[in-house]
Design a protein around this motif. Sequence first.
Motif, PDB file in Angstrom:
ATOM      1  N   MET A 107       0.815  -1.210   0.000  1.00 41.43           N
ATOM      2  CA  MET A 107       0.000   0.000   0.000  1.00 41.43           C
ATOM      3  C   MET A 107       0.851   1.263   0.000  1.00 41.43           C
ATOM      4  N   GLY A 108       2.155   1.083  -0.182  1.00 39.26           N
ATOM      5  CA  GLY A 108       3.053   2.232  -0.105  1.00 39.26           C
ATOM      6  C   GLY A 108       3.217   2.990  -1.408  1.00 39.26           C
ATOM      7  N   ARG A 109       2.272   2.843  -2.329  1.00 37.61           N
ATOM      8  CA  ARG A 109       2.457   3.472  -3.635  1.00 37.61           C
ATOM      9  C   ARG A 109       2.005   4.921  -3.683  1.00 37.61           C
ATOM     10  N   THR A 110       1.311   5.386  -2.641  1.00 42.76           N
ATOM     11  CA  THR A 110       0.962   6.807  -2.615  1.00 42.76           C
ATOM     12  C   THR A 110       1.872   7.513  -1.619  1.00 42.76           C
ATOM     13  N   LEU A 111       1.898   8.838  -1.684  1.00 47.59           N
ATOM     14  CA  LEU A 111       2.847   9.574  -0.862  1.00 47.59           C
ATOM     15  C   LEU A 111       2.427   9.647   0.605  1.00 47.59           C
ATOM     16  N   TRP A 112       1.139   9.537   0.876  1.00 47.90           N
ATOM     17  CA  TRP A 112       0.667   9.791   2.228  1.00 47.90           C
ATOM     18  C   TRP A 112       0.694   8.564   3.125  1.00 47.90           C
ATOM     19  N   THR A 113       0.472   7.382   2.571  1.00 48.74           N
ATOM     20  CA  THR A 113       0.233   6.212   3.418  1.00 48.74           C
ATOM     21  C   THR A 113       1.402   5.880   4.339  1.00 48.74           C
ATOM     22  N   VAL A 114       2.621   5.921   3.824  1.00 49.29           N
ATOM     23  CA  VAL A 114       3.769   5.523   4.645  1.00 49.29           C
ATOM     24  C   VAL A 114       3.978   6.483   5.826  1.00 49.29           C
ATOM     25  N   PRO A 115       4.021   7.805   5.599  1.00 55.13           N
ATOM     26  CA  PRO A 115       4.178   8.702   6.758  1.00 55.13           C
ATOM     27  C   PRO A 115       3.044   8.557   7.775  1.00 55.13           C
ATOM     28  N   LEU A 116       1.814   8.432   7.295  1.00 56.33           N
ATOM     29  CA  LEU A 116       0.700   8.357   8.247  1.00 56.33           C
ATOM     30  C   LEU A 116       0.744   7.052   9.046  1.00 56.33           C
ATOM     31  N   ALA A 117       1.086   5.961   8.374  1.00 56.60           N
ATOM     32  CA  ALA A 117       1.209   4.687   9.096  1.00 56.60           C
ATOM     33  C   ALA A 117       2.328   4.757  10.121  1.00 56.60           C
ATOM     34  N   ALA A 118       3.404   5.468   9.773  1.00 55.05           N
ATOM     35  CA  ALA A 118       4.530   5.601  10.707  1.00 55.05           C
ATOM     36  C   ALA A 118       4.093   6.379  11.948  1.00 55.05           C
ATOM     37  N   ILE A 119       3.354   7.458  11.735  1.00 51.62           N
ATOM     38  CA  ILE A 119       2.891   8.265  12.871  1.00 51.62           C
ATOM     39  C   ILE A 119       1.973   7.417  13.754  1.00 51.62           C
ATOM     40  N   ALA A 120       1.054   6.706  13.122  1.00 49.19           N
ATOM     41  CA  ALA A 120       0.135   5.848  13.884  1.00 49.19           C
ATOM     42  C   ALA A 120       0.916   4.829  14.702  1.00 49.19           C
ATOM     43  N   GLY A 121       1.880   4.166  14.054  1.00 49.92           N
ATOM     44  CA  GLY A 121       2.688   3.160  14.757  1.00 49.92           C
ATOM     45  C   GLY A 121       3.436   3.754  15.941  1.00 49.92           C
ATOM     46  N   ALA A 122       3.971   4.952  15.756  1.00 42.84           N
ATOM     47  CA  ALA A 122       4.734   5.602  16.816  1.00 42.84           C
ATOM     48  C   ALA A 122       3.847   5.885  18.027  1.00 42.84           C
ATOM     49  N   PHE A 123       2.646   6.403  17.775  1.00 40.18           N
ATOM     50  CA  PHE A 123       1.780   6.763  18.894  1.00 40.18           C
ATOM     51  C   PHE A 123       1.230   5.533  19.610  1.00 40.18           C
ATOM     52  N   VAL A 124       0.859   4.545  18.838  1.00 39.45           N
ATOM     53  CA  VAL A 124       0.343   3.323  19.459  1.00 39.45           C
ATOM     54  C   VAL A 124       1.410   2.711  20.368  1.00 39.45           C
ATOM     55  N   SER A 125       2.665   2.658  19.872  1.00 39.50           N
ATOM     56  CA  SER A 125       3.695   1.997  20.678  1.00 39.50           C
ATOM     57  C   SER A 125       4.047   2.810  21.914  1.00 39.50           C
ATOM     58  N   THR A 126       4.109   4.147  21.780  1.00 35.18           N
ATOM     59  CA  THR A 126       4.413   4.952  22.967  1.00 35.18           C
ATOM     60  C   THR A 126       3.287   4.842  23.993  1.00 35.18           C
TER      61      THR A 126
END
Lengths: 323, 262
Positions: free
Chosen positions: A107-126
Amino acid sequence: MKRRSVLWLPAVLLLLAFLASLAFGEVRLALPEIVQGLRGRGSPLTVTVLREFRLPRSLVGAAVGAALAASGVVMQALFRNALASPGLLGVSSGAALGAVSVLASGMGRTLWTVPLAAIAGAFVSTAAAVVLARKGAGTDRLLLSGIALNALLDAGTAFLLSVTAGRLELNGQILFWLMGGLESRTVEHVIVGFPAIAMACVLLLPLGRALNLVSLGEQTAQSLGVDVRRVRSQLIVLSTVLTALATSVAGIIGFVGLVVPHLLRVLLGPDHRRLLPASMMAGAALTLACDVATRLLPGGLRLGVVTAFVGGPFFLWMLRTLA
Amino acid sequence: MRPSWTIVLCALLGSAAVHASPRRVVSQTVGTDELLLALADPGQIAALSRFARDPAFSVDAKQAAAYPKLERDDAESVIRFQPDLVLAASYTEPETLTLLRRAGVKLIVAEQFESLEDVYSNIRTLGAALGHSDRAGELIRTTRARVIDLARKLNGVKPVRIQDLCDHAGAINVAAEAGLVGHARTPDERLLTWNPEVLIASDNEGPDLVTRLRQVPAYKHLPALRAGRLVVLPGSLLASVTHYRVAAFEALARELHPERFR
C-alpha cells in the motif's frame, strides 16, 4: 557569561548547512543561479531543481534534525540517563513497524500512506509503553517497558523484512526506509513534518526550566514545587510527537538525538533553557550537513548510515576526552 | 526530377519524425535499459540506470558502457540529463515519480512484467513512444518465433523435475515459465521429499557453488547434487523482465534436454 555567547554558533552552522543543502546536488548550480532560481527565475531546470527538489528536502531535513535533537534532550533529562535517545520508548521502532507494514502490504504506492502509518505506529507503541508502565508510574518502569516494547517491535519489523525477502524491489524500499534518508522529499513531506514539528518545538522551549528541575530527580523536583506528573506527561507527549513526525518523513535516523545534546551540554553547560534551542539548531545543521555528504560521496550512501559514521567516532572521542 | 522529390520528402518526414519522438530518454531500471537499447536509436538515449553496466543484473552490461549512467536513483539525478522521456517501473520510489511528474517530464512506468505477454506489451508501448513501432513489432515477432521454435523442439520430452536454487530474490522461476515442472524456492526438508532431478542456480552465487551446497544439510543428500546435476545460468537472464527471458528459457532447455539441440 562566556557560555551564553556560544549560542550564535549553532545558528550560524544551521544557516551554512541550509545554504549548502540548497547549493549541492547532481545538477551543478552557481550562487547567482540559486538566488534567481529560488525566486522562480532562470531556466526551468534550475527553478524545478531548487523549488521542487531541493527546498522541500532542506526544509524536511532541518525539521527532522531539530526534532530528533530536541527529543534527545528531553529524554536524557527525563530519564537522567546519558544513553537515553528519542527512540527509548519505542517511538521509532513503532514508526518503523507502521511504515514497513504498509510497504510490505503493497500500500506504499501513494505519498501519504507511509508517513501516516509511521505516525500511527509511533503513537500506538508509545501509548503502550506508558500504559504498561503505569502501575509503578516511576521512570524506571517506563524505561524498562520501553526496552521490552522496542525488542517486540523490532522483531515485528524483522519478521516483515524476512517475509518480503523474496521480493527484491519491496525489500529495497523497506531497507531504504529503515536506514533513513531525505532523497526525493516532496511538498507532502514538508506538510506532514514541518509545521507540526515547528509547533512542538515552540511548545517545548518554555519547558526549559521544568526540564532543569526534572533532571535533578523526581523527588527534588517535587519538593521544589514542580508538578512532576503533569510536566513528565507533557514532555513525553512532545518528545513522542517530535520523533514520530521526524521518523515518518525521513525514516530512522540514528545518533542525531544522542550526540547533539551531549555535545552542546559540553559547550553550553547543563541549563536546558539554552540547551534546547541550541540543540534544535545544531541537530538541524548536523542532519543537513550529513545529507549534503550523501549527495557528494559515491552513490548509495544512506543518511542514517552517514549520521552513525559521523556520530559514532565523535561520541567515542568525546567520551575519552571528558572522562 | 522524381527521385530528388522523394529525397526531399523523406528528409521532411524524417525530421518531422525526429521532432515528434523523444530525443533524450533516461531509463531508471535495468529492465527498461534492455528495452531501450533494443528499440531506440543510440542518439535517443540520454542515460541508463545505475545498474546498467553491472553484468550481475543487466544482459546488456557491455553495450550499456557506451552511455552515461545514473549515479543515484533520486529525481535530481534523473533530471540532470534534461530528459524528455523517463522510463521507470512500478517499483520505482513513488516520491521520485511524483517529483518527476511535477517537473513536467513525460513518464512511462512499466507496471506488469510477469508473463511474456506483459513483456510484449511493454515493448509495444515503448516502441510507440520512441517512434519505433516497427522495431518493436519486429522484436516481438522474433521473440514469439523463438518461443514457438523452443516449444517445437521440446515437444513430447519427458518433464524434468527441477529445483530453482535461484537465491537472487525476485527472480522469475524460469522452469514454471517454460512450462516445465518446477517448485518454488524452499530450502528445507521438503526439498528432500521432492527429490528434484536437476538443480538450477544463478552464476551470481559465485564459484564453487557445488562444494558450498554440499556443506548445507538440506542439500547434501540430494541425489541431484551428489551427481553434480546442477545447471548454472547467468543471473541477469534468470532475473530478466524483458525479451531476454526467452534466452533464459533456451539456455535452460539446452541444459535439460541437450539431445533436442543437436
